[in-house]
Design an enzyme around this catalytic site. Sequence first.
Site, PDB file in Angstrom:
ATOM      1  N   SER A  63       0.873  -1.180   0.000  1.00 49.44           N
ATOM      2  CA  SER A  63       0.000   0.000   0.000  1.00 49.44           C
ATOM      3  C   SER A  63       0.905   1.224   0.000  1.00 49.44           C
ATOM      4  CB  SER A  63      -0.865   0.024   1.268  1.00 49.44           C
ATOM      5  OG  SER A  63      -1.483   1.293   1.402  1.00 49.44           O
ATOM      6  N   THR A 120     -13.067   0.522  -3.735  1.00 49.68           N
ATOM      7  CA  THR A 120     -13.698  -0.806  -3.741  1.00 49.68           C
ATOM      8  C   THR A 120     -15.055  -0.708  -3.035  1.00 49.68           C
ATOM      9  OG1 THR A 120     -12.716  -1.364  -1.622  1.00 49.68           O
ATOM     10  CG2 THR A 120     -11.451  -1.947  -3.569  1.00 49.68           C
ATOM     11  N   TYR A 172      -1.347  -0.396  10.700  1.00 47.72           N
ATOM     12  CA  TYR A 172      -1.542  -0.786   9.291  1.00 47.72           C
ATOM     13  C   TYR A 172      -0.372  -0.256   8.458  1.00 47.72           C
ATOM     14  CZ  TYR A 172      -3.531  -0.959   4.564  1.00 47.72           C
ATOM     15  OH  TYR A 172      -3.739  -1.203   3.220  1.00 47.72           O
ATOM     16  N   LYS A 201       2.348  -2.490   6.248  1.00 44.92           N
ATOM     17  CA  LYS A 201       2.544  -2.365   4.802  1.00 44.92           C
ATOM     18  C   LYS A 201       3.983  -1.968   4.466  1.00 44.92           C
ATOM     19  CE  LYS A 201      -1.394  -3.804   3.383  1.00 44.92           C
ATOM     20  NZ  LYS A 201      -1.544  -4.938   2.455  1.00 44.92           N
TER      21      LYS A 201
HETATM   22  N1  LIG Z   1      -8.829  -0.552  -0.864  1.00 47.25           N
HETATM   23  C1  LIG Z   1      -7.769   0.235  -0.857  1.00 47.25           C
HETATM   24  O1  LIG Z   1      -7.877   1.459  -1.032  1.00 47.25           O
HETATM   25  C2  LIG Z   1      -6.391  -0.350  -0.653  1.00 47.25           C
HETATM   26  C3  LIG Z   1      -5.296   0.514  -0.788  1.00 47.25           C
HETATM   27  C4  LIG Z   1      -4.023   0.004  -0.622  1.00 47.25           C
HETATM   28  C5  LIG Z   1      -3.843  -1.325  -0.331  1.00 47.25           C
HETATM   29  N2  LIG Z   1      -4.909  -2.145  -0.188  1.00 47.25           N
HETATM   30  C6  LIG Z   1      -4.630  -3.548   0.139  1.00 47.25           C
HETATM   31  O2  LIG Z   1      -5.245  -4.384  -0.829  1.00 47.25           O
HETATM   32  C7  LIG Z   1      -5.576  -5.625  -0.216  1.00 47.25           C
HETATM   33  C8  LIG Z   1      -7.043  -5.918  -0.483  1.00 47.25           C
HETATM   34  O3  LIG Z   1      -7.794  -4.861   0.084  1.00 47.25           O
HETATM   35  P1  LIG Z   1      -9.297  -4.565  -0.291  1.00 47.25           P
HETATM   36  O4  LIG Z   1      -9.527  -3.108  -0.123  1.00 47.25           O
HETATM   37  O5  LIG Z   1      -9.639  -5.225  -1.581  1.00 47.25           O
HETATM   38  O6  LIG Z   1      -9.981  -5.273   0.932  1.00 47.25           O
HETATM   39  P2  LIG Z   1     -11.177  -6.310   0.980  1.00 47.25           P
HETATM   40  O7  LIG Z   1     -11.578  -6.377   2.408  1.00 47.25           O
HETATM   41  O8  LIG Z   1     -12.176  -5.984  -0.063  1.00 47.25           O
HETATM   42  O9  LIG Z   1     -10.453  -7.659   0.558  1.00 47.25           O
HETATM   43  C9  LIG Z   1      -9.620  -8.343   1.420  1.00 47.25           C
HETATM   44  C10 LIG Z   1      -9.801  -9.809   1.174  1.00 47.25           C
HETATM   45  O10 LIG Z   1      -8.917 -10.510   2.051  1.00 47.25           O
HETATM   46  C11 LIG Z   1      -9.641 -11.537   2.689  1.00 47.25           C
HETATM   47  N3  LIG Z   1      -9.050 -11.807   4.000  1.00 47.25           N
HETATM   48  C12 LIG Z   1      -9.048 -10.981   5.074  1.00 47.25           C
HETATM   49  N4  LIG Z   1      -8.439 -11.573   6.103  1.00 47.25           N
HETATM   50  C13 LIG Z   1      -8.034 -12.790   5.665  1.00 47.25           C
HETATM   51  C14 LIG Z   1      -7.358 -13.868   6.268  1.00 47.25           C
HETATM   52  N5  LIG Z   1      -6.981 -13.833   7.555  1.00 47.25           N
HETATM   53  N6  LIG Z   1      -7.102 -14.973   5.523  1.00 47.25           N
HETATM   54  C15 LIG Z   1      -7.508 -15.040   4.236  1.00 47.25           C
HETATM   55  N7  LIG Z   1      -8.157 -14.051   3.606  1.00 47.25           N
HETATM   56  C16 LIG Z   1      -8.426 -12.936   4.319  1.00 47.25           C
HETATM   57  C17 LIG Z   1     -11.062 -11.023   2.817  1.00 47.25           C
HETATM   58  O11 LIG Z   1     -11.987 -12.082   3.010  1.00 47.25           O
HETATM   59  C18 LIG Z   1     -11.222 -10.297   1.489  1.00 47.25           C
HETATM   60  O12 LIG Z   1     -11.655 -11.155   0.464  1.00 47.25           O
HETATM   61  C19 LIG Z   1      -5.241  -5.491   1.264  1.00 47.25           C
HETATM   62  O13 LIG Z   1      -3.980  -6.087   1.499  1.00 47.25           O
HETATM   63  C20 LIG Z   1      -5.189  -3.991   1.466  1.00 47.25           C
HETATM   64  O14 LIG Z   1      -4.353  -3.642   2.533  1.00 47.25           O
HETATM   65  C21 LIG Z   1      -6.188  -1.697  -0.344  1.00 47.25           C
END
Ligand SMILES: NC(=O)c1ccc[n+]([C@@H]2O[C@H](COP(=O)([O-])OP(=O)(O)OC[C@H]3O[C@@H](n4cnc5c(N)ncnc54)[C@H](O)[C@@H]3O)[C@@H](O)[C@H]2O)c1
Length: 244
Positions: free
Chosen positions: A131, A181, A146, A150
């Site tokens: 991230s 999302t 968090y 990251k």
């Molecule tokens: N949404 C954003 O703006 C953003 C920005 C930067 C980074 N990210 C990163 O992208 C990744 C996905 O984020 P997102 O926004 O799509 O979130 P999200 O919550 O939509 O997706 C996360 C997924 O991980 C799964 N998950 C959570 N804990 C778990 C575990 N212990 N074991 C297995 N699966 C697990 C959830 O069931 C879900 O399907 C994350 O690592 C997040 O930190 C997201």
Amino acid sequence: MSRALVLSGADLAIVDLHRDEAAERAREIAEEFREIHPSHMVPKITAHYADVSSKTDVDDSLREILNKHDRITNLVSCAGFCENCDAVDLPPERIKRMLGVNLEGTYYVATGVARYLMGQNAPGNMVFIGSISGSIVNVPQPQAMYNASKAAIRHLAASLAVEWASKGIRVNCLSPGYMITEIAMKAKILIDNPGLKKEWETKIPQRRMGPPEELMGAVVFLSSDASRYITGEEIKVDGGYTVC
Ligand SMILES: NC(=O)c1ccc[n+]([C@@H]2O[C@H](COP(=O)([O-])OP(=O)(O)OC[C@H]3O[C@@H](n4cnc5c(N)ncnc54)[C@H](O)[C@@H]3O)[C@@H](O)[C@H]2O)c1
């Protein structure tokens, strides 16, 4: 990102805490592939359960995947979550859970896949989802743990890239910025602060949050031979947020 890999012709195994949702997503991706490429055979797409913070779960899921697929060549480690909480109030069990999923989870899946690849004497390729929070401090939301998790992912990717380069295993980090999302839009912090999305967007040079589709190109690039000489790197997909 799963859609991007399948539309590029890859077979796919989705591993998630919620197997039913993963299975539903697998069906949707197969359907999309069928519509776009009606004369092509649909890649094999399977769904599996693991809580990635458990090494046993991860190892079991890898065994299950190898029962259904001939081999594993690539990994995208994505499971993770963010929690907005003042640092002085974050309880120890939440700290452990966050590091357990965001950091240890990536460690277990990466080392599990690397062990398999090394056992096969096969090259491989990994993309860790970091991230921009691993490089900058987002404001105004408090999320120190968090951000730290990251930052650790970015350096884990670089460290494993160096350790495994001689085995033909590449490891890179893909760091999204503010992505729009479905779950992000339902986040408590955005519901509690209706002006926050606008505030974030004024800090992004492209003046908008990114739809997840805009991660498709970067994940395919890093997962393919097009990036063969890139390892230990971070690619940020953030509309320019971190360059100013
Ligand atoms: N949404 C954003 O703006 C953003 C920005 C930067 C980074 N990210 C990163 O992208 C990744 C996905 O984020 P997102 O926004 O799509 O979130 P999200 O919550 O939509 O997706 C996360 C997924 O991980 C799964 N998950 C959570 N804990 C778990 C575990 N212990 N074991 C297995 N699966 C697990 C959830 O069931 C879900 O399907 C994350 O690592 C997040 O930190 C997201």
